[in-house]
Design a protein around this motif. Structure first.
Motif, PDB file in Angstrom:
ATOM      1  N   ALA A 198      27.210  21.313  88.875  1.00 54.35           N
ATOM      2  CA  ALA A 198      25.998  21.110  89.510  1.00 54.35           C
ATOM      3  C   ALA A 198      25.801  21.616  91.001  1.00 54.35           C
ATOM      4  CB  ALA A 198      25.433  19.614  89.397  1.00 54.35           C
ATOM      5  N   MET A 199      26.913  21.023  91.820  1.00 60.35           N
ATOM      6  CA  MET A 199      26.941  21.250  93.009  1.00 60.35           C
ATOM      7  C   MET A 199      27.106  22.515  93.528  1.00 60.35           C
ATOM      8  SD  MET A 199      26.247  18.377  95.123  1.00 60.35           S
ATOM      9  CE  MET A 199      27.029  18.628  96.733  1.00 60.35           C
ATOM     10  N   THR A 200      28.048  23.231  92.774  1.00 57.25           N
ATOM     11  CA  THR A 200      28.578  24.680  93.252  1.00 57.25           C
ATOM     12  C   THR A 200      27.613  25.538  92.556  1.00 57.25           C
ATOM     13  OG1 THR A 200      30.126  24.397  91.241  1.00 57.25           O
ATOM     14  CG2 THR A 200      31.119  24.040  93.103  1.00 57.25           C
ATOM     15  N   LEU A 201      26.893  25.530  91.427  1.00 60.85           N
ATOM     16  CA  LEU A 201      25.984  26.497  91.101  1.00 60.85           C
ATOM     17  C   LEU A 201      24.567  26.245  91.176  1.00 60.85           C
ATOM     18  CD1 LEU A 201      27.388  26.541  87.323  1.00 60.85           C
ATOM     19  CD2 LEU A 201      27.556  28.376  88.666  1.00 60.85           C
ATOM     20  N   GLY A 202      24.172  25.229  91.379  1.00 60.10           N
ATOM     21  CA  GLY A 202      22.655  25.134  91.554  1.00 60.10           C
ATOM     22  C   GLY A 202      22.125  25.420  92.990  1.00 60.10           C
ATOM     23  N   GLU A 203      21.083  26.470  92.852  1.00 59.61           N
ATOM     24  CA  GLU A 203      20.110  26.329  94.035  1.00 59.61           C
ATOM     25  C   GLU A 203      19.426  24.985  94.289  1.00 59.61           C
ATOM     26  OE1 GLU A 203      18.512  30.456  94.714  1.00 59.61           O
ATOM     27  OE2 GLU A 203      18.391  30.071  92.718  1.00 59.61           O
ATOM     28  N   ARG A 204      18.976  24.605  93.208  1.00 61.96           N
ATOM     29  CA  ARG A 204      18.343  23.255  93.243  1.00 61.96           C
ATOM     30  C   ARG A 204      18.815  22.346  92.064  1.00 61.96           C
ATOM     31  NH1 ARG A 204      12.135  22.391  93.253  1.00 61.96           N
ATOM     32  NH2 ARG A 204      12.252  24.098  91.805  1.00 61.96           N
ATOM     33  N   ILE A 205      19.177  21.228  92.316  1.00 60.14           N
ATOM     34  CA  ILE A 205      19.600  20.422  91.528  1.00 60.14           C
ATOM     35  C   ILE A 205      18.558  19.289  90.932  1.00 60.14           C
ATOM     36  CG2 ILE A 205      21.536  18.540  90.747  1.00 60.14           C
ATOM     37  CD1 ILE A 205      23.131  19.783  92.774  1.00 60.14           C
ATOM     38  N   VAL A 206      18.352  19.025  89.743  1.00 63.98           N
ATOM     39  CA  VAL A 206      17.323  18.034  89.227  1.00 63.98           C
ATOM     40  C   VAL A 206      18.501  17.116  88.717  1.00 63.98           C
ATOM     41  CG1 VAL A 206      15.556  17.384  87.802  1.00 63.98           C
ATOM     42  CG2 VAL A 206      15.817  19.727  88.691  1.00 63.98           C
ATOM     43  N   VAL A 207      18.174  15.548  89.320  1.00 63.57           N
ATOM     44  CA  VAL A 207      19.154  14.808  88.657  1.00 63.57           C
ATOM     45  C   VAL A 207      18.098  13.722  87.777  1.00 63.57           C
ATOM     46  CG1 VAL A 207      20.467  12.572  89.286  1.00 63.57           C
ATOM     47  CG2 VAL A 207      20.397  14.516  90.901  1.00 63.57           C
TER      48      VAL A 207
END
Ligand SMILES: Nc1ncnc2c1ncn2[C@@H]1O[C@H](COP(=O)(O)OP(=O)(O)OP(=O)(O)O)[C@@H](O)[C@H]1O
Ligand SMILES: [Mg+2]
Length: 369
Positions: A198-207
């Motif tokens: 999640a941290m390395t791929l996302g421009e934005r992360i939805v938790v």
């Protein structure tokens, strides 16, 4: 390419068991968004609703500006890649990738060009004549992604596509998927329960948690300014350290808290809603805690005892117990520093600028630095 808008999306199984509780989310055209959260929180269900593989029980889904709730999956312009590659075993890589286009009646030359371009992007041209059984797991997953690329979808949906791969291949494929996004600039939604992905791929992360969104933001925002204890504890390895504490005084610019053992520190957070005596949780990441000798008497130090040390090559994680704190505290240290022995008494420094405070409901107090 397409924008995806979710308005109050709800999923009830069997018309009564809610698993998605009203999701509002706006995914920009060309954006790479990662859905992350623990097992069972509803990530796949939501992705499958976007894909049209699950009915939407309530709310509105818009894809590319069109209400899509009742559009058939094949008409939505999406391509989905799953954890299982589901390649046809009797077909070559070329035939697997060409299958959907052939089925749709595209011209032979067109199909060949599309497959060759996708193979080139994924660097699998030398494999086009092989059967899936003669490929490694990573190569098979690339073929599955290639099958999605040839369809020129408006949106790519990935559901844990790397979970079957070993650790080093996962790292390599992660880089490839990032590169793919840079090259194609297509909207991508990527589901994972792996916070590193999640941290390395996302421009934005939805938790997600329990069918609800906990927080949406860039990796940097979520890591440095988590909105609540759940997000703070979910992102980052080792996970953020939590220390129960009591408010002594809250002001707009800082909150004085008393830690177990009696040390008092002033945390740079907005304490205008905090009263003296309130129970709070102090959060501090492993890389921000410092190890000091047991004889050190500076401010902002607390007593602790080394429980065990994990040596990771570049860094070492020192796990320490502190009286009044239920969980071990993790301290990240450069590995070349002298390693402590289990049982050693020592002190931990807590830089007040790096500490976060959470109220009794788990909500973060806004930082003031
Ligand atoms: N067909 C179904 N009928 C009833 N409940 C279901 C059905 N499919 C999924 N669920 C429930 O919906 C919830 C969300 O499931 P989902 O598969 O979306 O989770 P997830 O976040 O993708 O988890 P994981 O990381 O394990 O893949 C779970 O509690 C699951 O048990
Ligand atoms: Mg899932």
């Amino acid at each position: 390419m397409a924008q995806i808008v979710l308005n109050n999306i709800v999923k009830l199984y069997d018309d009564k068991h809610p698993v998605i509780h009203g999701i509002d989310l706006d995914i920009r055209d060309g954006e790479f968004v990662v859905f992350v959260g623990p097992s069972g929180c509803g990530k796949s269900t939501l992705l499958r609703m976007i894909a049209g593989l699950e009915d939407i029980s309530g709310g509105e889904l818009h894809i590319g500006g069109k209400l899509a709730n009742d559009i058939a999956p094949a008409e939505r312009g999406l391509a989905m890649v799953f954890q299982s590659y589901a390649l046809y075993p009797h077909m070559t890589v070329f035939e697997n990738m060409a299958f959907a286009l052939n089925l749709a009646g595209h011209k032979k030359a067109e199909v060949r060009a599309a497959v060759e371009r996708a193979a080139d992007i994924l660097q699998i041209t030398p494999l086009l004549k092989r059967k899936p059984k003669d490929l490694s797991g990573g190569q098979r997953q690339r073929v599955a992604i290639g099958r999605a690329i040839v369809r020129k979808p408006q949106v790519f949906l990935f559901d844990e596509p790397l979970s079957n791969l070993d650790a080093s291949l996962r790292v390599q494929m992660r880089v490839e998927i990032s590169r793919l996004h840079q090259e194609l600039k297509t909207t991508m939604i990527y589901v994972t329960h792996d916070q590193v992905e999640a941290m390395t791929l996302g421009e934005r992360i939805v938790v997600f948690n329990g069918g609800r969104i906990e927080q949406v933001g860039s990796p940097h925002e979520l890591y440095n300014n988590p909105g609540n204890l759940f997000v703070a504890g979910f992102l980052g390895a080792p996970k953020m350290n939590f220390i129960p504490c009591t408010a002594m005084q809250g002001e707009a610019g800082k909150v004085s808290v008393r830690l177990p053992g009696g040390a008092v520190i002033d945390v740079a957070a907005n304490g205008s809603t905090i009263a003296s005596g309130d129970s709070l949780t102090l959060g501090v990441r492993a890389e921000h805690l410092g190890l000091r000798s047991a004889a050190d008497t500076q401010d902002n130090l607390v007593d602790a005892r080394v429980s065990h040390v994990e040596y990771l090559g570049d860094v070492a994680i020192v796990y320490a117990s502190m009286e009044g704190v239920p969980e071990m505290l993790a301290v990240k240290q450069p590995a070349e520093e002298e390693l402590l022995q289990a049982g050693n008494a020592m002190r931990l420094s807590l830089p007040p600028q790096r500490c976060l405070l959470f109220d009794a409901a788990g909500k973060a107090l806004p930082r003031t630095v």
